[in-house]
Every structure is written in structure tokens, then in C-alpha cells.
Design a protein around this motif. Structure first.
Motif, short mmCIF file in Angstrom:
data_model
loop_
_atom_site.label_atom_id
_atom_site.label_comp_id
_atom_site.label_asym_id
_atom_site.label_seq_id
_atom_site.Cartn_x
_atom_site.Cartn_y
_atom_site.Cartn_z
N UNK A 1 0.84 -1.19 0.00
CA UNK A 1 0.00 0.00 0.00
C UNK A 1 0.87 1.24 0.00
N UNK A 2 0.45 2.23 -0.74
CA UNK A 2 1.20 3.49 -0.80
C UNK A 2 0.64 4.53 0.16
N UNK A 3 -0.38 4.12 0.94
CA UNK A 3 -1.01 5.07 1.85
C UNK A 3 -0.02 5.49 2.93
N UNK A 4 0.00 6.75 3.24
CA UNK A 4 0.88 7.28 4.28
C UNK A 4 0.09 7.35 5.58
N UNK A 5 0.61 6.76 6.66
CA UNK A 5 -0.11 6.80 7.93
C UNK A 5 -0.42 8.23 8.34
N UNK A 6 -1.63 8.44 8.84
CA UNK A 6 -2.02 9.78 9.27
C UNK A 6 -1.18 10.22 10.46
N UNK A 7 -0.77 11.47 10.46
CA UNK A 7 0.03 12.00 11.56
C UNK A 7 -0.86 12.21 12.77
N UNK A 8 -0.35 11.80 13.94
CA UNK A 8 -1.13 11.94 15.16
C UNK A 8 -1.17 13.40 15.58
N UNK A 9 -2.37 13.90 15.79
CA UNK A 9 -2.55 15.28 16.21
C UNK A 9 -2.38 15.36 17.72
N UNK A 10 -1.58 16.28 18.20
CA UNK A 10 -1.29 16.44 19.62
C UNK A 10 -1.90 17.72 20.16
N UNK A 11 -1.95 17.80 21.49
CA UNK A 11 -2.45 19.01 22.14
C UNK A 11 -1.56 20.20 21.82
N UNK A 12 -0.26 19.94 21.64
CA UNK A 12 0.66 21.04 21.30
C UNK A 12 0.32 21.63 19.95
N UNK A 13 -0.08 20.79 18.99
CA UNK A 13 -0.45 21.27 17.67
C UNK A 13 -1.72 22.10 17.74
N UNK A 14 -2.67 21.67 18.56
CA UNK A 14 -3.91 22.44 18.74
C UNK A 14 -3.58 23.79 19.38
N UNK A 15 -2.69 23.78 20.38
CA UNK A 15 -2.32 25.03 21.06
C UNK A 15 -1.67 26.00 20.09
N UNK A 16 -0.80 25.48 19.21
CA UNK A 16 -0.13 26.34 18.22
C UNK A 16 -1.14 26.93 17.26
N UNK A 17 -2.09 26.10 16.79
CA UNK A 17 -3.10 26.60 15.84
C UNK A 17 -3.99 27.65 16.50
N UNK A 18 -4.33 27.44 17.79
CA UNK A 18 -5.24 28.36 18.47
C UNK A 18 -4.51 29.57 19.07
N UNK A 19 -3.16 29.53 19.08
CA UNK A 19 -2.40 30.64 19.64
C UNK A 19 -2.52 30.72 21.15
N UNK A 20 -2.50 29.56 21.81
CA UNK A 20 -2.64 29.54 23.26
C UNK A 20 -1.73 28.45 23.83
N UNK A 21 -1.89 28.13 25.11
CA UNK A 21 -1.02 27.15 25.76
C UNK A 21 -1.65 25.76 25.75
N UNK A 22 -0.79 24.74 25.97
CA UNK A 22 -1.28 23.37 26.07
C UNK A 22 -2.22 23.22 27.27
N UNK A 23 -1.91 23.92 28.37
CA UNK A 23 -2.76 23.85 29.56
C UNK A 23 -4.16 24.36 29.26
N UNK A 24 -4.24 25.44 28.46
CA UNK A 24 -5.57 25.97 28.10
C UNK A 24 -6.32 24.99 27.22
N UNK A 25 -5.62 24.36 26.30
CA UNK A 25 -6.26 23.33 25.45
C UNK A 25 -6.81 22.21 26.32
N UNK A 26 -6.05 21.77 27.31
CA UNK A 26 -6.49 20.71 28.19
C UNK A 26 -7.77 21.09 28.93
N UNK A 27 -7.82 22.34 29.44
CA UNK A 27 -9.02 22.79 30.14
C UNK A 27 -10.24 22.76 29.23
N UNK A 28 -10.07 23.22 28.01
CA UNK A 28 -11.22 23.32 27.09
C UNK A 28 -11.71 21.94 26.66
N UNK A 29 -10.79 21.06 26.23
CA UNK A 29 -11.22 19.76 25.69
C UNK A 29 -11.77 18.85 26.78
N UNK A 30 -11.40 19.14 28.04
CA UNK A 30 -11.93 18.33 29.15
C UNK A 30 -13.12 18.98 29.83
#
Length: 335
Positions: A3-32
């Protein structure tokens, strides 16, 4: 061909924090779901947008390992399809609120919950475990707080929430006596659960005190309408010959099977045969005829158990609970 399929990259809380322009701790509070009063609405909205855009999924198992405990509460029951358990679940969920996520588990083949079921969920590091109608005689301890529901023979030291069946059974027997019944039969459940044994014993003791004879021609069935109907068909003629004028079932679901057979054979309820049960399920008010039943409030059981679990998690004291029961008189006994 590979198969030539490339495994999907695992999305992390750090990536969400970077996209949202905030901290990992803030991401944790929101998603929980713990952002209320701690994260501003615009920032919380940016985090949620980033979660949706990136497809971020919270890894509860990893979070549990990091904290030593999780934000999950597990409810283990033998049969979640029974309307009684739906009421229990509602009571638990309403009490836990947003603090914990409720995970439901049905035991294999409807068996009563046992120690092996607790061990399976301990690996998830839940905040606590609720066990409904556990198997009699088992040791149900775990590394996390455990609360047993409807477990009258709970081991010494176990935290349990039970019903006080005495008043409800006394009302039922007094009602049968008032209606002129002197000889009754009992349709028991086959499940290896202590509460059925207590119901049967209290009923026999109350009948003896009231001068009512419980026929030795008892019957047992799995907790389904079909099984109860089959058991009733097998026993009905013998009950009639033994002078039985009323049948009390250990659960409403079993009583429904008795009502089905009575209708199919032309027996009038309650004129020819009175019928009563335990639980007072929502359907019991609309059966034909409506079923007399000892009310066991499922939602109240769930609420009381959840409160005891929260107290155990928080390390605070909680008084033992024995929920009161009462008889709901309906047409199936001429009530």
C-alpha cells in the motif's frame, strides 16, 4: 502489492495550542470541559475550532496515566437493555454532571458483575467504578473507589447503596390479604443476585405472619418476558390445582410473562388470578391490566450511588443509604 497510503500524523495538544495561539494547559481545560470561569469565551472558541480543523482526539488513557487517575466513571451492569437500568443510568449521569464522563459496560452474557469485570476496567485508571446487582459472595475491591448498587449481601467494608424492602413487601402482603388471597405462588428469577434472594425471603416471612400460604410449587425464569411466559405455562395448571389465586414475580419483567399467559389462556386478571411484581417499571402502568408493583426507584438508586462515589473520590464522609420502597396498587390485583 504494498500500500502506498501514508499513515495519518497523530494530532497532539501542542499542535492544537499552536493553531489556536494559546497554551497546552488551556487546550487541556477546554477539551476536558473545565474551561468555565477559567478560559475566556473567545479563546475557548479558538481552541474548539482548532480541535475541529485538526481532528484532535483526547487520549484519555494517556491522560489517566499521567495523572494517576482519569476523568471516567464506569458503570458495570448485567443488562442495560432492561428499563430499570435506564433509570439507574439517568440518576448517575445527572449527579456526575460535567465532572466525569460515564462509561457503560454490560457483563458477558448478562452474568452478574464479578471481580474480573472490575479488573478489566482498572487498567483505564477511572476515577471510580459503580457495580449494579453484583454476583453474590464475590470480593469486589479495586485500586479505585467502588460503590455497589442493590447489593444487600455486600462484603464487610464495601460501600453499597441498597433498598429497604421491608416496607414495600409488607404493603404488598397486606394488600393481598385485604383482597382475600390465602394461597399465592412466587415466580423467582434465576440470576445469581442477592437482591432476588432477599425479596423472596421477605415475602415468605411477611406471608407467614399474615396467614398467607406460599405454594411450594414455585417457578424460576431468566429475566425476560419470554422465559417468564414459558415458566408460567409450565406451572399454571399445577398452581390452579394447588388453589393459588395470586402470583407474585421477583421483577416486573417476569410479571409481564405471567400477564401474557393469562391473556392467552383466557384467565381474567385479577378475578381469576392476581399478579404483582417488583421494580415498578414505566411499562407497568400501561400493561393490560396495569401491574401492581413494589416500587424500587432506579433513578434515586443511581443518584445515591453517584453521590457516594463522589464522596469516596473526594475523601469525604457519606452516610450509608437504604432507599425506601412502597407498593403501587393497580388493576392487576384489583388495587
Amino acid at each position: 502489492m504494498p500500500s502506498s497510503a501514508v499513515p495519518a500524523r497523530r494530532v497532539t495538544a501542542a499542535m492544537v495550542a499552536e493553531r489556536a495561539g494559546t497554551s497546552i494547559a488551556t487546550v487541556s481545560l477546554v477539551v476536558n470541559g473545565k474551561d468555565r470561569g477559567r478560559v475566556s469565551a473567545p479563546i475557548a472558541a479558538r481552541v474548539r475550532d482548532a480541535v475541529d480543523e485538526l481532528g484532535y482526539v483526547v487520549d484519555h488513557a494517556a491522560s489517566s496515566l499521567a495523572r494517576g487517575t482519569g476523568d471516567l466513571v464506569v458503570l458495570i451492569a448485567p443488562d442495560l437493555s432492561n428499563p430499570f437500568f435506564a433509570e439507574v443510568i439517568r440518576g448517575v449521569r445527572d449527579t456526575l454532571g460535567d465532572r466525569y464522563q460515564l462509561v457503560l459496560s454490560v457483563t458477558e452474557r448478562g452474568a452478574q458483575p464479578a471481580t474480573s469485570d472490575l479488573r478489566r476496567f482498572e487498567r483505564l485508571r477511572p476515577a471510580g467504578i459503580l457495580v449494579d446487582a453484583p454476583a453474590a459472595g464475590g470480593s469486589l475491591d479495586a485500586a479505585v473507589p467502588v460503590v455497589l448498587l442493590d447489593a444487600p449481601d455486600a462484603p464487610t467494608g464495601a460501600v453499597a447503596v441498597d433498598y429497604d424492602l421491608t416496607s414495600g413487601v409488607a404493603e404488598l402482603v397486606a394488600h393481598l390479604r385485604e383482597r382475600g388471597h390465602e394461597r399465592v405462588a412466587y415466580l423467582d428469577g434465576t440470576a445469581r443476585v442477592a437482591t432476588f434472594g432477599v425479596r423472596h425471603r421477605l415475602f415468605q416471612e411477611a406471608c407467614a405472619a399474615a396467614g398467607i400460604t406460599v405454594s411450594e410449587l414455585g417457578a424460576r425464569a431468566d429475566l425476560t418476558v419470554d422465559a417468564a411466559a414459558a415458566a408460567t405455562e409450565h406451572a399454571l395448571e399445577a398452581w390452579h390445582e394447588d388453589g393459588v389465586t395470586a402470583v407474585v414475580a421477583a421483577a416486573d419483567t417476569l410479571a409481564y410473562g405471567v400477564l401474557r399467559v393469562a391473556a392467552a389462556t383466557g384467565l381474567r386478571v385479577p378475578e381469576d388470578l392476581a399478579v404483582a411484581g417488583f421494580d415498578d417499571l414505566p411499562s407497568s402502568s400501561v400493561t393490560a391490566p396495569a401491574l401492581t408493583s413494589v416500587a424500587l426507584p432506579g433513578a434515586e438508586l443511581g443518584r445515591a450511588a453517584a453521590l457516594r462515589l463522589l464522596a469516596a473520590v473526594d475523601g469525604t464522609a457519606a452516610e450509608p443509604v437504604a432507599l425506601p420502597t412502597r407498593l403501587v396498587r393497580r388493576a392487576s390485583t384489583g388495587g
